[in-house]
Write a protein that holds these residues in place. Structure first.
Motif, PDB file in Angstrom:
ATOM      1  N   LEU A  13       0.828  -1.207   0.000  1.00 10.67           N
ATOM      2  CA  LEU A  13       0.000   0.000   0.000  1.00 10.67           C
ATOM      3  C   LEU A  13       0.866   1.261   0.000  1.00 10.67           C
ATOM      4  N   GLY A  14       1.937   1.249   0.778  1.00 10.02           N
ATOM      5  CA  GLY A  14       2.838   2.402   0.803  1.00 10.02           C
ATOM      6  C   GLY A  14       3.535   2.614  -0.523  1.00 10.02           C
ATOM      7  N   ALA A  15       3.958   1.510  -1.162  1.00  9.05           N
ATOM      8  CA  ALA A  15       4.609   1.626  -2.473  1.00  9.05           C
ATOM      9  C   ALA A  15       3.641   2.179  -3.514  1.00  9.05           C
ATOM     10  N   ARG A  16       2.388   1.737  -3.462  1.00  6.10           N
ATOM     11  CA  ARG A  16       1.396   2.253  -4.408  1.00  6.10           C
ATOM     12  C   ARG A  16       1.168   3.745  -4.199  1.00  6.10           C
ATOM     13  N   ALA A  17       1.044   4.161  -2.937  1.00  9.00           N
ATOM     14  CA  ALA A  17       0.841   5.585  -2.665  1.00  9.00           C
ATOM     15  C   ALA A  17       2.020   6.418  -3.163  1.00  9.00           C
ATOM     16  N   GLN A  18       3.221   5.882  -3.008  1.00  4.09           N
ATOM     17  CA  GLN A  18       4.404   6.592  -3.493  1.00  4.09           C
ATOM     18  C   GLN A  18       4.385   6.721  -5.016  1.00  4.09           C
ATOM     19  N   LEU A  19       4.020   5.644  -5.707  1.00  8.56           N
ATOM     20  CA  LEU A  19       3.969   5.677  -7.170  1.00  8.56           C
ATOM     21  C   LEU A  19       2.878   6.625  -7.666  1.00  8.56           C
ATOM     22  N   VAL A  20       1.742   6.644  -6.987  1.00  8.61           N
ATOM     23  CA  VAL A  20       0.661   7.563  -7.380  1.00  8.61           C
ATOM     24  C   VAL A  20       1.125   9.009  -7.217  1.00  8.61           C
ATOM     25  N   GLY A  21       1.818   9.291  -6.124  1.00  5.81           N
ATOM     26  CA  GLY A  21       2.349  10.640  -5.934  1.00  5.81           C
ATOM     27  C   GLY A  21       3.348  11.023  -7.018  1.00  5.81           C
ATOM     28  N   MET A  22       4.198  10.083  -7.411  1.00  8.45           N
ATOM     29  CA  MET A  22       5.159  10.352  -8.490  1.00  8.45           C
ATOM     30  C   MET A  22       4.456  10.578  -9.819  1.00  8.45           C
ATOM     31  N   ARG A  23       3.388   9.813 -10.084  1.00  7.88           N
ATOM     32  CA  ARG A  23       2.640  10.006 -11.333  1.00  7.88           C
ATOM     33  C   ARG A  23       1.990  11.385 -11.371  1.00  7.88           C
ATOM     34  N   VAL A  24       1.404  11.801 -10.257  1.00  9.77           N
ATOM     35  CA  VAL A  24       0.788  13.128 -10.202  1.00  9.77           C
ATOM     36  C   VAL A  24       1.844  14.214 -10.393  1.00  9.77           C
ATOM     37  N   GLU A  25       3.009  14.016  -9.793  1.00  9.49           N
ATOM     38  CA  GLU A  25       4.074  15.014  -9.935  1.00  9.49           C
ATOM     39  C   GLU A  25       4.550  15.131 -11.375  1.00  9.49           C
ATOM     40  N   VAL A  26       4.702  13.981 -12.059  1.00 10.35           N
ATOM     41  CA  VAL A  26       5.120  14.009 -13.466  1.00 10.35           C
ATOM     42  C   VAL A  26       4.046  14.667 -14.325  1.00 10.35           C
ATOM     43  N   GLN A  74       3.000   0.121 -13.392  1.00 11.96           N
ATOM     44  CA  GLN A  74       3.358  -0.435 -12.078  1.00 11.96           C
ATOM     45  C   GLN A  74       2.207  -0.282 -11.082  1.00 11.96           C
ATOM     46  N   ILE A  75       1.493   0.835 -11.167  1.00 11.86           N
ATOM     47  CA  ILE A  75       0.331   1.025 -10.285  1.00 11.86           C
ATOM     48  C   ILE A  75      -0.744  -0.008 -10.603  1.00 11.86           C
ATOM     49  N   ARG A  76      -0.953  -0.292 -11.895  1.00 14.85           N
ATOM     50  CA  ARG A  76      -1.943  -1.304 -12.281  1.00 14.85           C
ATOM     51  C   ARG A  76      -1.570  -2.675 -11.723  1.00 14.85           C
ATOM     52  N   GLN A  77      -0.295  -3.017 -11.781  1.00 14.28           N
ATOM     53  CA  GLN A  77       0.141  -4.315 -11.262  1.00 14.28           C
ATOM     54  C   GLN A  77      -0.094  -4.416  -9.761  1.00 14.28           C
ATOM     55  N   LEU A  78       0.224  -3.343  -9.037  1.00 15.72           N
ATOM     56  CA  LEU A  78      -0.030  -3.347  -7.598  1.00 15.72           C
ATOM     57  C   LEU A  78      -1.522  -3.407  -7.303  1.00 15.72           C
ATOM     58  N   ASP A  79      -2.321  -2.710  -8.101  1.00 19.00           N
ATOM     59  CA  ASP A  79      -3.778  -2.745  -7.909  1.00 19.00           C
ATOM     60  C   ASP A  79      -4.323  -4.162  -8.081  1.00 19.00           C
ATOM     61  N   ARG A  80      -3.792  -4.882  -9.078  1.00 17.58           N
ATOM     62  CA  ARG A  80      -4.250  -6.260  -9.291  1.00 17.58           C
ATOM     63  C   ARG A  80      -3.890  -7.154  -8.104  1.00 17.58           C
ATOM     64  N   GLN A  81      -2.677  -6.988  -7.591  1.00 20.86           N
ATOM     65  CA  GLN A  81      -2.272  -7.792  -6.438  1.00 20.86           C
ATOM     66  C   GLN A  81      -3.105  -7.461  -5.206  1.00 20.86           C
ATOM     67  N   LEU A  82      -3.356  -6.165  -4.986  1.00 18.19           N
ATOM     68  CA  LEU A  82      -4.154  -5.770  -3.831  1.00 18.19           C
ATOM     69  C   LEU A  82      -5.600  -6.240  -3.977  1.00 18.19           C
ATOM     70  N   MET A  83      -6.131  -6.172  -5.180  1.00 18.79           N
ATOM     71  CA  MET A  83      -7.491  -6.645  -5.411  1.00 18.79           C
ATOM     72  C   MET A  83      -7.594  -8.145  -5.146  1.00 18.79           C
ATOM     73  N   SER A  84      -6.599  -8.896  -5.609  1.00 18.24           N
ATOM     74  CA  SER A  84      -6.596 -10.330  -5.364  1.00 18.24           C
ATOM     75  C   SER A  84      -6.519 -10.629  -3.878  1.00 18.24           C
ATOM     76  N   ARG A  85      -5.700  -9.872  -3.156  1.00 17.42           N
ATOM     77  CA  ARG A  85      -5.574 -10.064  -1.716  1.00 17.42           C
ATOM     78  C   ARG A  85      -6.900  -9.749  -1.012  1.00 17.42           C
ATOM     79  N   ALA A  86      -7.571  -8.685  -1.419  1.00 15.90           N
ATOM     80  CA  ALA A  86      -8.834  -8.307  -0.784  1.00 15.90           C
ATOM     81  C   ALA A  86      -9.933  -9.328  -1.068  1.00 15.90           C
TER      82      ALA A  86
END
Length: 290
Positions: free
Chosen positions: A127-140, A195-207
């Motif tokens: 979850l922390g890695a995803r939040a970091q990547l989302v912040g980087m995407r918004v910054e770019v 990368q965010i999509r990949q993390l989303d898929r893993q988190l969705m599977s976990r949930a």
């Protein structure tokens, strides 16, 4: 005779101190900061160990789980509470800190910290890695828009249109140097999205694989990220005497904050919605504990 051990852990070396039930020093030394070396020294120097004190810190989760798996009676102590107890030390050294921790666990002047499971830490890291990547995407994204606005190019906000296509269309008739500068950034943007999509898929599977997360997601406004964050924050429900204590533990209470400062109407609405969401989450957790 019962023995008590204090561990002052650093990245490379760990200082150990063994004292007896009479409070007298039995042995002091240091070893590598690996669970194997620490356990070997404890078993050889303190065979009758009753409690092992370890301060909370970056390596405490790893050491706590590893030493527990080896059958050692390790306790994770609140570092701020331990430092306040040892604040009367004249010489602040790693060796003296280990001795102070041993005295703390012997006397019982400690506040034990609950250590989350490694599985919960893995999910929270994701979850922390995803939040970091989302912040980087918004910054770019903002950086690209800011560069183009300087030259009078304003990107449209067409719904459903890929951001990279909007950038390509805006750069078709622009200056060659500007074109080269801007086109180097959508590649980074695309990589971050993937990368965010990949993390989303893993988190969705976990949930989906968790009955508790599925129950929480039945609450309006609670999605995958909120459910996983809440479940991993609670980790072990048995450590709470009552479900109403969960909100304070995960810092979901806003009433005290709102009572000590004026809030605008928009903030009040947000706090009210957050309070309703908290109540729904806590009620779902309460039903699970019954």
């Amino acid at each position: 005779m019962d023995q008590f051990v204090g561990l002052d852990v650093s990245q490379e070396m760990t200082h150990l101190c063994v004292i007896g039930s009479d409070g007298k020093l039995v042995w002091q030394g240091k070893c590598l900061s690996t669970p194997g070396d620490i356990a070997g020294n404890i078993r050889s120097k303190a065979p009758d160990v009753l409690r092992i004190g370890l301060e909370s810190g970056p390596l405490s989760t790893w050491h706590w789980h590893a030493l527990k798996a080896m059958g050692l009676p390790v306790l994770c102590l609140d570092s701020r509470h331990a430092q306040a107890t040892m604040s009367g030390q004249v010489n602040k050294t790693d060796k003296n800190d280990a001795y102070g921790l041993a005295q703390i666990v012997k006397a019982g002047w400690y506040r034990e910290v609950g250590v989350k499971s490694l599985d919960s830490h893995a999910v929270r890291s994701m979850l922390g890695a995803r939040a970091q990547l989302v912040g980087m995407r918004v910054e770019v994204t903002n950086q690209i828009r800011g560069i183009l606005k300087t030259f009078g190019v304003v990107l449209s906000r067409r719904t459903g249109e890929p951001f990279e296509r909007l950038v390509d269309e805006a750069c078709d008739n622009s200056d060659p140097m500007l074109n080269q500068t801007v086109r180097s950034m959508p590649c980074v943007h695309s990589c971050l999205k993937e990368q965010i999509r990949q993390l989303d898929r893993q988190l969705m599977s976990r949930a989906r694989g968790s009955a508790v997360c599925r129950q929480l997601m039945a609450i309006p406004g609670v999605g995958v990220l909120t459910a996983l964050a809440f479940v991993t924050a609670v980790d072990d429900p048995s450590k709470f005497a009552k479900s109403s204590s969960v909100g304070a533990c995960v810092r979901l209470e806003h009433d005290d904050i709102a009572a000590h400062r004026p809030v605008c109407k928009r903030e009040a609405c947000r706090h009210s919605a957050c309070t309703r969401l908290q109540a729904d989450i806590l009620e779902a957790e309460r039903r699970r504990l019954r």
